[in-house]
Design a protein around this motif. Structure first.
Motif, short mmCIF file in Angstrom:
data_model
loop_
_atom_site.label_atom_id
_atom_site.label_comp_id
_atom_site.label_asym_id
_atom_site.label_seq_id
_atom_site.Cartn_x
_atom_site.Cartn_y
_atom_site.Cartn_z
N UNK A 158 0.74 -1.24 -0.15
CA UNK A 158 -0.03 0.15 0.22
C UNK A 158 0.79 1.09 0.22
N UNK A 159 1.42 1.15 0.65
CA UNK A 159 2.95 2.74 1.23
C UNK A 159 3.38 2.73 -0.96
N UNK A 160 3.57 1.90 -1.67
CA UNK A 160 3.75 2.01 -2.90
C UNK A 160 3.15 2.74 -3.99
N UNK A 161 1.71 1.71 -3.41
CA UNK A 161 0.37 1.56 -4.22
C UNK A 161 0.25 3.44 -4.59
N UNK A 162 0.54 4.10 -3.03
CA UNK A 162 -0.01 5.19 -2.26
C UNK A 162 0.91 6.81 -3.28
N UNK A 163 2.03 5.99 -3.94
CA UNK A 163 3.01 6.54 -4.64
C UNK A 163 2.69 7.04 -6.11
N UNK A 164 1.96 7.98 -6.55
CA UNK A 164 1.31 8.44 -7.78
C UNK A 164 2.51 8.44 -9.08
N UNK A 165 4.04 8.87 -8.35
CA UNK A 165 4.44 8.92 -9.92
C UNK A 165 4.82 7.18 -10.28
N UNK A 166 5.13 6.35 -8.77
CA UNK A 166 5.53 5.08 -8.83
C UNK A 166 5.36 4.81 -10.11
N UNK A 167 3.68 4.54 -9.42
CA UNK A 167 2.40 3.63 -10.33
C UNK A 167 2.71 4.10 -12.12
#
Ligand SMILES: Cc1cc2nc3c(=O)[nH]c(=O)nc-3n(C[C@H](O)[C@H](O)[C@H](O)COP(=O)(O)O)c2cc1C
Ligand code: SF4
Length: 302
Positions: A158-167
Protein backbone atom coordinates in the motif's frame (compact mmCIF):
# COMPACT_ATOMS: atom_id res chain seq x y z
CA UNK A 1 4.81 -40.96 -16.01
CA UNK A 2 8.46 -41.26 -15.00
CA UNK A 3 7.93 -43.37 -11.94
CA UNK A 4 9.39 -46.79 -11.36
CA UNK A 5 6.90 -49.61 -11.70
CA UNK A 6 5.63 -50.82 -8.32
CA UNK A 7 3.03 -53.23 -9.73
CA UNK A 8 3.24 -56.94 -9.06
CA UNK A 9 0.93 -59.56 -10.53
CA UNK A 10 0.36 -62.96 -8.98
CA UNK A 11 0.35 -65.34 -11.99
CA UNK A 12 -1.39 -68.05 -9.97
CA UNK A 13 -4.38 -65.77 -9.31
CA UNK A 14 -4.55 -64.11 -12.76
CA UNK A 15 -7.38 -65.53 -14.88
CA UNK A 16 -6.29 -63.72 -18.03
CA UNK A 17 -9.31 -61.43 -18.48
CA UNK A 18 -7.10 -58.61 -19.82
CA UNK A 19 -8.99 -55.84 -18.08
CA UNK A 20 -5.89 -54.46 -16.34
CA UNK A 21 -4.15 -54.08 -19.71
CA UNK A 22 -7.17 -52.20 -21.15
CA UNK A 23 -7.28 -49.59 -18.39
CA UNK A 24 -3.54 -49.05 -17.96
CA UNK A 25 -2.81 -45.52 -19.23
CA UNK A 26 0.93 -46.05 -19.60
CA UNK A 27 1.12 -49.40 -21.40
CA UNK A 28 2.96 -50.91 -18.45
CA UNK A 29 1.15 -54.25 -18.64
CA UNK A 30 0.68 -56.75 -21.48
CA UNK A 31 -0.88 -60.18 -21.94
CA UNK A 32 1.68 -62.96 -22.36
CA UNK A 33 0.65 -66.61 -22.64
CA UNK A 34 -2.83 -65.81 -21.41
CA UNK A 35 -1.67 -63.97 -18.28
CA UNK A 36 -1.06 -60.30 -17.48
CA UNK A 37 2.56 -59.35 -17.00
CA UNK A 38 4.48 -56.21 -16.16
CA UNK A 39 6.38 -55.50 -19.38
CA UNK A 40 7.01 -51.74 -19.18
CA UNK A 41 9.57 -50.04 -17.01
CA UNK A 42 7.59 -46.86 -16.29
CA UNK A 43 4.24 -46.38 -14.59
CA UNK A 44 1.82 -43.73 -13.35
CA UNK A 45 1.23 -45.95 -10.30
CA UNK A 46 -2.41 -44.91 -10.58
CA UNK A 47 -3.73 -48.23 -9.28
CA UNK A 48 -6.33 -48.69 -12.02
CA UNK A 49 -5.07 -52.22 -12.69
CA UNK A 50 -5.36 -53.16 -9.03
CA UNK A 51 -8.82 -51.61 -8.81
CA UNK A 52 -10.21 -53.43 -11.84
CA UNK A 53 -8.75 -56.91 -11.30
CA UNK A 54 -11.67 -59.26 -10.48
CA UNK A 55 -9.50 -61.72 -8.55
CA UNK A 56 -7.19 -59.46 -6.53
CA UNK A 57 -4.09 -60.57 -8.43
CA UNK A 58 -2.48 -57.11 -8.58
CA UNK A 59 -0.70 -55.02 -5.97
CA UNK A 60 0.64 -51.51 -6.57
CA UNK A 61 2.94 -50.89 -3.64
CA UNK A 62 3.27 -47.13 -4.29
CA UNK A 63 -0.30 -46.79 -3.05
CA UNK A 64 -0.45 -46.06 0.66
CA UNK A 65 -3.42 -47.81 2.30
CA UNK A 66 -3.35 -45.34 5.20
CA UNK A 67 -4.44 -42.58 2.81
CA UNK A 68 -7.83 -44.32 2.53
CA UNK A 69 -8.28 -44.64 6.29
CA UNK A 70 -10.14 -41.84 8.05
CA UNK A 71 -10.54 -41.11 11.74
CA UNK A 72 -13.78 -39.14 11.82
CA UNK A 73 -16.08 -41.21 9.62
CA UNK A 74 -16.40 -44.65 8.12
CA UNK A 75 -16.45 -45.02 4.37
CA UNK A 76 -17.26 -47.90 2.08
CA UNK A 77 -14.12 -48.74 0.14
CA UNK A 78 -16.02 -50.62 -2.53
CA UNK A 79 -16.08 -48.78 -5.82
CA UNK A 80 -19.25 -46.77 -6.40
CA UNK A 81 -20.35 -47.67 -9.92
CA UNK A 82 -21.08 -45.15 -12.65
CA UNK A 83 -24.53 -43.69 -11.96
CA UNK A 84 -24.77 -45.34 -8.52
CA UNK A 85 -24.98 -42.07 -6.62
CA UNK A 86 -27.74 -39.62 -5.86
CA UNK A 87 -26.79 -36.66 -8.04
CA UNK A 88 -29.36 -34.45 -6.34
CA UNK A 89 -27.53 -34.91 -3.03
CA UNK A 90 -24.16 -34.23 -4.65
CA UNK A 91 -25.44 -31.03 -6.22
CA UNK A 92 -27.11 -30.02 -2.95
CA UNK A 93 -23.77 -30.34 -1.17
CA UNK A 94 -21.93 -28.40 -3.87
CA UNK A 95 -24.53 -25.64 -3.98
CA UNK A 96 -24.77 -25.39 -0.19
CA UNK A 97 -21.03 -24.90 0.41
CA UNK A 98 -20.45 -21.26 1.21
CA UNK A 99 -17.35 -19.19 1.77
CA UNK A 100 -17.53 -18.67 5.51
CA UNK A 101 -16.73 -15.16 6.80
CA UNK A 102 -17.64 -15.78 10.46
CA UNK A 103 -15.88 -18.54 12.38
CA UNK A 104 -16.28 -19.67 15.95
CA UNK A 105 -13.11 -19.63 18.06
CA UNK A 106 -13.42 -23.38 18.85
CA UNK A 107 -10.38 -25.28 17.55
CA UNK A 108 -10.62 -27.95 14.87
CA UNK A 109 -9.24 -31.34 15.89
CA UNK A 110 -6.04 -32.27 14.06
CA UNK A 111 -7.57 -35.60 13.03
CA UNK A 112 -10.32 -33.67 11.20
CA UNK A 113 -7.72 -31.55 9.40
CA UNK A 114 -5.75 -34.67 8.46
CA UNK A 115 -8.90 -36.40 7.20
CA UNK A 116 -9.53 -33.31 5.03
CA UNK A 117 -6.04 -33.57 3.57
CA UNK A 118 -6.64 -37.22 2.67
CA UNK A 119 -9.95 -36.28 1.05
CA UNK A 120 -8.09 -33.57 -0.88
CA UNK A 121 -5.74 -36.23 -2.21
CA UNK A 122 -8.59 -38.17 -3.83
CA UNK A 123 -8.51 -35.49 -6.56
CA UNK A 124 -6.97 -36.23 -9.96
CA UNK A 125 -3.45 -34.97 -10.64
CA UNK A 126 -1.51 -34.48 -13.88
CA UNK A 127 0.30 -37.77 -14.68
CA UNK A 128 -0.88 -38.90 -11.23
CA UNK A 129 2.22 -37.24 -9.76
CA UNK A 130 0.43 -36.24 -6.52
CA UNK A 131 3.18 -33.76 -5.71
CA UNK A 132 0.84 -31.54 -3.71
CA UNK A 133 1.69 -30.63 -0.13
CA UNK A 134 -0.56 -29.56 2.73
CA UNK A 135 0.73 -27.36 5.50
CA UNK A 136 -1.65 -27.40 8.44
CA UNK A 137 -1.83 -24.38 10.72
CA UNK A 138 -3.87 -25.98 13.51
CA UNK A 139 -4.15 -23.09 15.98
CA UNK A 140 -5.20 -19.46 15.93
CA UNK A 141 -1.63 -18.55 16.97
CA UNK A 142 -0.22 -20.26 13.89
CA UNK A 143 -2.84 -18.61 11.68
CA UNK A 144 -1.99 -15.20 13.10
CA UNK A 145 1.76 -15.81 12.64
CA UNK A 146 1.07 -16.20 8.92
CA UNK A 147 -1.40 -13.31 9.11
CA UNK A 148 1.28 -10.97 10.47
CA UNK A 149 3.56 -11.71 7.52
CA UNK A 150 0.69 -11.11 5.09
CA UNK A 151 -0.29 -7.85 6.78
CA UNK A 152 3.32 -6.58 6.56
CA UNK A 153 3.27 -7.44 2.86
CA UNK A 154 0.16 -5.29 2.36
CA UNK A 155 1.54 -2.43 4.46
CA UNK A 156 4.54 -2.28 2.08
CA UNK A 157 2.40 -2.76 -1.03
CA UNK A 158 0.00 0.00 0.00
CA UNK A 159 2.91 2.35 0.70
CA UNK A 160 4.14 1.75 -2.86
CA UNK A 161 0.65 2.00 -4.38
CA UNK A 162 0.08 5.38 -2.67
CA UNK A 163 2.97 6.77 -4.70
CA UNK A 164 1.25 8.18 -7.80
CA UNK A 165 4.49 8.84 -9.68
CA UNK A 166 5.65 5.28 -9.14
CA UNK A 167 2.30 3.94 -10.41
CA UNK A 168 2.48 6.10 -13.51
CA UNK A 169 6.11 5.26 -14.18
CA UNK A 170 5.49 1.50 -13.90
CA UNK A 171 2.45 1.80 -16.14
CA UNK A 172 4.47 3.72 -18.74
CA UNK A 173 7.02 0.88 -18.94
CA UNK A 174 4.30 -1.74 -19.46
CA UNK A 175 3.80 -2.77 -15.81
CA UNK A 176 0.25 -1.69 -14.96
CA UNK A 177 -0.18 -4.10 -12.02
CA UNK A 178 0.48 -1.58 -9.23
CA UNK A 179 -1.96 0.89 -10.78
CA UNK A 180 -4.70 -1.77 -11.09
CA UNK A 181 -4.05 -2.86 -7.51
CA UNK A 182 -4.43 0.77 -6.43
CA UNK A 183 -7.75 1.11 -8.22
CA UNK A 184 -9.21 -2.26 -7.21
CA UNK A 185 -7.87 -3.10 -3.75
CA UNK A 186 -5.90 -0.28 -2.14
CA UNK A 187 -8.79 1.39 -0.26
CA UNK A 188 -10.27 -1.88 1.09
CA UNK A 189 -6.88 -3.16 2.14
CA UNK A 190 -6.11 0.13 3.89
CA UNK A 191 -9.40 -0.11 5.77
CA UNK A 192 -8.69 -3.77 6.66
CA UNK A 193 -5.24 -2.87 7.99
CA UNK A 194 -6.63 0.06 10.01
CA UNK A 195 -9.48 -2.03 11.46
CA UNK A 196 -7.06 -4.77 12.42
CA UNK A 197 -4.66 -2.45 14.23
CA UNK A 198 -7.51 -0.55 15.94
CA UNK A 199 -9.92 -3.36 16.90
CA UNK A 200 -8.13 -6.63 16.11
CA UNK A 201 -10.93 -7.60 13.68
CA UNK A 202 -9.43 -10.16 11.32
CA UNK A 203 -10.77 -9.45 7.84
CA UNK A 204 -8.11 -11.66 6.28
CA UNK A 205 -8.89 -15.06 7.82
CA UNK A 206 -12.27 -14.04 9.28
CA UNK A 207 -11.15 -15.29 12.71
CA UNK A 208 -10.57 -18.86 11.49
CA UNK A 209 -8.89 -21.11 14.08
CA UNK A 210 -7.17 -23.25 11.42
CA UNK A 211 -5.75 -22.99 7.93
CA UNK A 212 -4.54 -25.49 5.35
CA UNK A 213 -2.03 -24.11 2.86
CA UNK A 214 -2.08 -26.14 -0.34
CA UNK A 215 1.15 -26.04 -2.33
CA UNK A 216 2.73 -28.23 -4.97
CA UNK A 217 6.27 -29.25 -5.82
CA UNK A 218 7.45 -27.16 -8.76
CA UNK A 219 8.42 -30.23 -10.80
CA UNK A 220 4.79 -31.45 -10.88
CA UNK A 221 3.34 -31.72 -14.38
CA UNK A 222 0.46 -29.30 -13.71
CA UNK A 223 1.02 -28.03 -10.16
CA UNK A 224 -1.61 -25.31 -10.06
CA UNK A 225 -4.39 -27.51 -11.37
CA UNK A 226 -3.50 -30.34 -8.98
CA UNK A 227 -3.44 -28.06 -5.94
CA UNK A 228 -6.73 -26.38 -6.79
CA UNK A 229 -8.55 -29.63 -7.51
CA UNK A 230 -7.44 -30.97 -4.13
CA UNK A 231 -8.56 -27.70 -2.56
CA UNK A 232 -12.08 -27.96 -3.97
CA UNK A 233 -12.37 -31.47 -2.51
CA UNK A 234 -11.37 -30.06 0.88
CA UNK A 235 -13.96 -27.27 0.68
CA UNK A 236 -16.78 -29.68 -0.12
CA UNK A 237 -15.76 -32.22 2.49
CA UNK A 238 -15.40 -29.49 5.12
CA UNK A 239 -19.05 -28.54 4.60
CA UNK A 240 -20.18 -32.15 4.90
CA UNK A 241 -18.19 -32.46 8.17
CA UNK A 242 -19.83 -29.40 9.73
CA UNK A 243 -16.98 -27.00 9.07
CA UNK A 244 -17.00 -23.64 7.36
CA UNK A 245 -14.25 -22.94 4.86
CA UNK A 246 -13.02 -20.03 2.80
CA UNK A 247 -10.35 -19.78 0.13
CA UNK A 248 -8.20 -16.80 1.07
CA UNK A 249 -6.78 -15.40 -2.16
CA UNK A 250 -5.74 -12.31 -0.22
CA UNK A 251 -3.25 -14.57 1.60
CA UNK A 252 -2.34 -16.88 -1.30
CA UNK A 253 -1.40 -14.04 -3.68
CA UNK A 254 1.21 -12.48 -1.35
CA UNK A 255 2.62 -15.96 -0.70
CA UNK A 256 3.03 -16.49 -4.46
CA UNK A 257 4.84 -13.16 -4.79
CA UNK A 258 7.05 -13.14 -1.69
CA UNK A 259 8.82 -16.49 -1.11
CA UNK A 260 9.76 -15.41 2.44
CA UNK A 261 6.11 -15.75 3.47
CA UNK A 262 6.00 -19.46 2.71
CA UNK A 263 9.29 -20.08 4.50
CA UNK A 264 7.74 -18.63 7.70
CA UNK A 265 5.29 -21.58 7.82
CA UNK A 266 7.82 -24.18 6.68
CA UNK A 267 6.94 -24.47 2.99
CA UNK A 268 10.31 -24.94 1.20
CA UNK A 269 11.39 -23.07 -1.92
CA UNK A 270 10.92 -26.04 -4.23
CA UNK A 271 7.16 -25.73 -3.68
CA UNK A 272 4.72 -23.05 -4.76
CA UNK A 273 1.62 -22.08 -2.80
CA UNK A 274 -1.68 -22.12 -4.70
CA UNK A 275 -4.39 -22.02 -2.05
CA UNK A 276 -4.86 -20.90 1.52
CA UNK A 277 -7.99 -22.41 3.06
CA UNK A 278 -9.43 -20.93 6.25
CA UNK A 279 -11.30 -23.55 8.30
CA UNK A 280 -13.35 -23.63 11.47
CA UNK A 281 -16.80 -24.20 12.88
CA UNK A 282 -19.10 -21.62 11.31
CA UNK A 283 -20.80 -18.84 13.22
CA UNK A 284 -23.36 -18.30 10.44
CA UNK A 285 -26.32 -20.22 9.05
CA UNK A 286 -28.03 -19.73 5.70
CA UNK A 287 -31.72 -20.09 4.91
CA UNK A 288 -31.20 -21.14 1.31
CA UNK A 289 -28.59 -21.79 -1.35
CA UNK A 290 -27.05 -18.72 -2.97
CA UNK A 291 -27.45 -19.62 -6.64
CA UNK A 292 -25.22 -18.51 -9.49
CA UNK A 293 -25.05 -15.90 -12.24
CA UNK A 294 -25.82 -16.98 -15.77
CA UNK A 295 -22.99 -19.07 -17.20
CA UNK A 296 -21.45 -18.45 -20.61
CA UNK A 297 -22.12 -21.66 -22.50
CA UNK A 298 -21.24 -22.13 -26.14
CA UNK A 299 -21.27 -25.03 -28.54
CA UNK A 300 -18.87 -25.71 -31.32
CA UNK A 301 -20.11 -28.30 -33.77
CA UNK A 302 -18.40 -28.80 -37.03
C1 LIG B 1 -9.42 -18.03 -5.93
C2 LIG B 1 -10.35 -17.48 -4.86
C3 LIG B 1 -9.88 -16.56 -3.94
C4 LIG B 1 -10.72 -16.08 -2.94
N1 LIG B 1 -10.21 -15.22 -2.00
C5 LIG B 1 -11.00 -14.79 -0.98
C6 LIG B 1 -10.47 -13.97 0.06
O1 LIG B 1 -9.30 -13.59 0.07
N2 LIG B 1 -11.30 -13.61 1.09
C7 LIG B 1 -12.60 -14.02 1.13
O2 LIG B 1 -13.30 -13.66 2.09
N3 LIG B 1 -13.15 -14.80 0.14
C8 LIG B 1 -12.37 -15.19 -0.89
N4 LIG B 1 -12.89 -16.02 -1.88
C9 LIG B 1 -14.29 -16.44 -1.80
C10 LIG B 1 -15.14 -15.82 -2.93
O3 LIG B 1 -15.43 -14.48 -2.64
C11 LIG B 1 -16.41 -16.66 -3.01
O4 LIG B 1 -16.05 -17.95 -3.49
C12 LIG B 1 -17.48 -16.08 -3.93
O5 LIG B 1 -17.93 -14.86 -3.44
C13 LIG B 1 -18.67 -17.03 -4.08
O6 LIG B 1 -19.21 -17.35 -2.82
P1 LIG B 1 -19.28 -18.86 -2.32
O7 LIG B 1 -17.86 -19.40 -2.21
O8 LIG B 1 -19.95 -18.81 -0.97
O9 LIG B 1 -20.05 -19.65 -3.31
C14 LIG B 1 -12.06 -16.51 -2.88
C15 LIG B 1 -12.53 -17.43 -3.82
C16 LIG B 1 -11.68 -17.92 -4.79
C17 LIG B 1 -12.19 -18.95 -5.77
S1 SF4 C 1 -7.20 -57.89 -14.35
FE1 SF4 C 1 -6.38 -59.41 -12.92
S2 SF4 C 1 -7.17 -61.36 -13.72
FE2 SF4 C 1 -7.48 -59.89 -15.37
S3 SF4 C 1 -5.60 -60.09 -16.62
FE3 SF4 C 1 -5.18 -58.43 -15.15
S4 SF4 C 1 -4.18 -59.49 -13.42
FE4 SF4 C 1 -5.17 -61.08 -14.66
Amino acid sequence: MNEKVTTTIDPDLCVGCGQCVRVCPSGTLSMRDGKAQVTGDRSLNCGHCQAICPVGAITVSAIDEAMSQFVNFRTDKNWLGYGDFDTSQLVRLMASRRSCRNFQAAPVDRSVLEDLVKIGCTAPSGTNCQLWTFTILPTREAVMALGKGILNFYVKLNAMARNRLLRLFLKSIGKPELDSYYRQYYANVRKGLEDFSRTGVDLLFHGAPAVIVVACKKQATLPKEDALLASQNILLAAHSMGLGSCLIGMAAEPMKRDPKLQIVIGVPNDEKVYAVIALGYPDENYQQQAGRKQAAIRYFES
